[in-house]
Write a protein that holds these residues in place. Sequence first.
Motif, PDB file in Angstrom:
ATOM      1  N   THR A   1      33.629  51.545  25.291  1.00  0.00           N
ATOM      2  CA  THR A   1      33.885  50.121  25.520  1.00  0.00           C
ATOM      3  C   THR A   1      33.732  49.314  24.234  1.00  0.00           C
ATOM      4  N   ALA A   2      32.771  49.677  23.389  1.00  0.00           N
ATOM      5  CA  ALA A   2      32.606  48.989  22.107  1.00  0.00           C
ATOM      6  C   ALA A   2      33.810  49.237  21.206  1.00  0.00           C
ATOM      7  N   TYR A   3      34.307  50.464  21.230  1.00  0.00           N
ATOM      8  CA  TYR A   3      35.485  50.837  20.431  1.00  0.00           C
ATOM      9  C   TYR A   3      36.717  50.055  20.881  1.00  0.00           C
ATOM     10  N   LEU A   4      36.944  49.977  22.182  1.00  0.00           N
ATOM     11  CA  LEU A   4      38.113  49.252  22.692  1.00  0.00           C
ATOM     12  C   LEU A   4      38.029  47.763  22.373  1.00  0.00           C
ATOM     13  N   GLN A   5      36.837  47.209  22.437  1.00  0.00           N
ATOM     14  CA  GLN A   5      36.657  45.804  22.097  1.00  0.00           C
ATOM     15  C   GLN A   5      36.900  45.576  20.601  1.00  0.00           C
ATOM     16  N   ARG A   6      36.345  46.468  19.800  1.00  0.00           N
ATOM     17  CA  ARG A   6      36.449  46.348  18.336  1.00  0.00           C
ATOM     18  C   ARG A   6      37.876  46.539  17.844  1.00  0.00           C
ATOM     19  N   ARG A   7      38.542  47.543  18.358  1.00  0.00           N
ATOM     20  CA  ARG A   7      39.860  47.920  17.838  1.00  0.00           C
ATOM     21  C   ARG A   7      41.014  47.196  18.527  1.00  0.00           C
ATOM     22  N   PHE A   8      40.896  46.961  19.834  1.00  0.00           N
ATOM     23  CA  PHE A   8      42.067  46.489  20.575  1.00  0.00           C
ATOM     24  C   PHE A   8      41.817  45.221  21.387  1.00  0.00           C
ATOM     25  N   HIS A   9      40.605  44.683  21.276  1.00  0.00           N
ATOM     26  CA  HIS A   9      40.288  43.379  21.875  1.00  0.00           C
ATOM     27  C   HIS A   9      40.424  43.381  23.403  1.00  0.00           C
ATOM     28  N   VAL A  10      40.022  44.478  24.015  1.00  0.00           N
ATOM     29  CA  VAL A  10      39.943  44.550  25.471  1.00  0.00           C
ATOM     30  C   VAL A  10      38.511  44.910  25.845  1.00  0.00           C
ATOM     31  N   GLU A  11      38.006  44.284  26.871  1.00  0.00           N
ATOM     32  CA  GLU A  11      36.586  44.419  27.213  1.00  0.00           C
ATOM     33  C   GLU A  11      36.417  45.033  28.593  1.00  0.00           C
ATOM     34  N   TYR A  12      35.691  46.164  28.639  1.00  0.00           N
ATOM     35  CA  TYR A  12      35.400  46.852  29.891  1.00  0.00           C
ATOM     36  C   TYR A  12      33.898  47.045  30.035  1.00  0.00           C
TER      37      TYR A  12
ATOM     38  N   GLU B   1      50.074  45.709  13.700  1.00  0.00           N
ATOM     39  CA  GLU B   1      48.810  45.841  14.414  1.00  0.00           C
ATOM     40  C   GLU B   1      49.096  46.267  15.842  1.00  0.00           C
ATOM     41  N   TYR B   2      48.358  47.256  16.305  1.00  0.00           N
ATOM     42  CA  TYR B   2      48.614  47.790  17.636  1.00  0.00           C
ATOM     43  C   TYR B   2      48.151  46.814  18.712  1.00  0.00           C
ATOM     44  N   THR B   3      48.962  46.666  19.743  1.00  0.00           N
ATOM     45  CA  THR B   3      48.617  45.819  20.879  1.00  0.00           C
ATOM     46  C   THR B   3      48.473  46.675  22.132  1.00  0.00           C
ATOM     47  N   SER B   4      47.301  46.640  22.730  1.00  0.00           N
ATOM     48  CA  SER B   4      47.089  47.322  24.001  1.00  0.00           C
ATOM     49  C   SER B   4      47.706  46.497  25.120  1.00  0.00           C
ATOM     50  N   PHE B   5      48.332  47.175  26.079  1.00  0.00           N
ATOM     51  CA  PHE B   5      48.938  46.437  27.186  1.00  0.00           C
ATOM     52  C   PHE B   5      47.891  45.662  27.980  1.00  0.00           C
ATOM     53  N   ALA B   6      46.682  46.194  28.051  1.00  0.00           N
ATOM     54  CA  ALA B   6      45.625  45.515  28.800  1.00  0.00           C
ATOM     55  C   ALA B   6      45.209  44.204  28.143  1.00  0.00           C
ATOM     56  N   ALA B   7      45.555  44.033  26.856  1.00  0.00           N
ATOM     57  CA  ALA B   7      45.203  42.806  26.139  1.00  0.00           C
ATOM     58  C   ALA B   7      46.222  41.691  26.353  1.00  0.00           C
ATOM     59  N   ILE B   8      47.367  42.008  26.966  1.00  0.00           N
ATOM     60  CA  ILE B   8      48.369  40.989  27.246  1.00  0.00           C
ATOM     61  C   ILE B   8      47.848  40.080  28.367  1.00  0.00           C
ATOM     62  N   PRO B   9      47.931  38.768  28.199  1.00  0.00           N
ATOM     63  CA  PRO B   9      47.407  37.852  29.228  1.00  0.00           C
ATOM     64  C   PRO B   9      47.913  38.195  30.631  1.00  0.00           C
ATOM     65  N   GLY B  10      46.973  38.286  31.576  1.00  0.00           N
ATOM     66  CA  GLY B  10      47.312  38.568  32.961  1.00  0.00           C
ATOM     67  C   GLY B  10      47.429  40.034  33.314  1.00  0.00           C
ATOM     68  N   MET B  11      47.360  40.937  32.306  1.00  0.00           N
ATOM     69  CA  MET B  11      47.593  42.350  32.571  1.00  0.00           C
ATOM     70  C   MET B  11      46.327  43.186  32.714  1.00  0.00           C
ATOM     71  N   TYR B  12      45.191  42.640  32.360  1.00  0.00           N
ATOM     72  CA  TYR B  12      43.938  43.390  32.441  1.00  0.00           C
ATOM     73  C   TYR B  12      43.712  43.940  33.850  1.00  0.00           C
ATOM     74  N   GLU B  13      43.920  43.114  34.859  1.00  0.00           N
ATOM     75  CA  GLU B  13      43.673  43.524  36.239  1.00  0.00           C
ATOM     76  C   GLU B  13      44.737  44.468  36.778  1.00  0.00           C
ATOM     77  N   ARG B  14      45.853  44.565  36.083  1.00  0.00           N
ATOM     78  CA  ARG B  14      46.974  45.382  36.560  1.00  0.00           C
ATOM     79  C   ARG B  14      47.129  46.692  35.778  1.00  0.00           C
ATOM     80  N   THR B  15      46.249  46.932  34.812  1.00  0.00           N
ATOM     81  CA  THR B  15      46.445  48.045  33.889  1.00  0.00           C
ATOM     82  C   THR B  15      45.409  49.144  34.068  1.00  0.00           C
ATOM     83  N   ILE B  16      45.897  50.387  34.111  1.00  0.00           N
ATOM     84  CA  ILE B  16      45.043  51.569  33.960  1.00  0.00           C
ATOM     85  C   ILE B  16      45.324  52.090  32.563  1.00  0.00           C
ATOM     86  N   LEU B  17      44.334  51.976  31.700  1.00  0.00           N
ATOM     87  CA  LEU B  17      44.514  52.307  30.284  1.00  0.00           C
ATOM     88  C   LEU B  17      44.075  53.746  30.039  1.00  0.00           C
TER      89      LEU B  17
END
Length: 401
Positions: free
Chosen positions: A79-90, A216-232
Amino acid sequence: MSLNHQNYLSKKAMDLEPSGIRKFFDVAASMEGVISLGVGEPDFITPWNIREVAIEALQDGYTSYTANAGLLELRQEITAYLQRRFHVEYQAENQVIVTVGASQSLDLAFRAILNPGDEVLVIEPAFVSYASLVTMAGGNPVRIATKEENGFKVTPEQIEASITDKTKAILLCSPNNPTGTCLNKDELTAIASVVEKHDLLVVSDEIYAELAYDQEYTSFAAIPGMYERTILINGFSKGFAMTGWRLGFLTAPSEFISVMIKIYQYTTMCAPYMLQLGAIEALRNSSDQVEKMKQNYWRRRNFTVQSLNKIGLECHTPGGAFYVFPSIKKTGLTSEQFAEGLLHQEKVAVVPGNAFGASGEGYIRCSYATSIDQLQEAMNRIERFLLSLEVKESDHLKQAK
């Protein structure tokens, strides 16, 4: 009376197509002097600091089960890695599962979300297992073909045209295997608007996220509104050169995780303890090594694309992963004919494009996860093979006259 074993086998399992990648790899492995551009595996050895931790863990007796979802310490590092690298928080406690490879993450995801007859949109050319994993989970894969002239990028219009009342999810892979295509933030945002409009889920395979070269890589889960709809989906195989470790992970809203963990309990139990400890070290202290490997791949990509275009095989520049997907249409051969001829005549192993879906016909996949010297020799052999085809065509025309 002899037993007809086929009467006892699952029809669904029997109908699965064998991997087109493995077919050529197995043939190549039986031949001497072959340069393999086939299997998608880093040629780098797992960094020593990671191996050392796993070795010490084994020596110290860390050989028991862990929690089904994986060591909490590892999940916290993920979770720290995903937050640091791709700005998604789990949340490490209830939104992460450590799996035996990213492929198992995909399997868990589909088994958790699909009911019989549910449709999953699969963007092709696509990794060989995607459609089969959907099928094994009881769903129906709906293939969307992308085109070279569009950089093998799917458009929102293509997605919308493929949606029916049975569509449950879209499977995205960026950077893509086999084309190397990487979708940028604007392109993902446009897809997200379709996802939201039609109330869909997205299974986002981001196993090559560390190998995005030009943006810069963009995770789909970081797109507004997609966090709740994404299995990463992600893992350690590609970016960290840990393919044989078979360690992946998935993150998702806790409601999805609670169902997936039940499936996991009854199938695998957990990933190996000592390897999970190695993964902690990978996330904490290996970013420099990952960056060095990435820079090597970037140089190899540029060399391979330039070389293929120079010898006459049109090849777009991939934005990530470690594959190129050149067109072989000018030769008049099918993808399989080209790959078989190249293997037997010049001992270079590539994967025919149709292994990745019908839209891959007319292309081959070449992995540049090998040394520049090997790539140079492979390009020389491919050029020699192309010249031999021209000679054969010339002789054929003379005979026709």
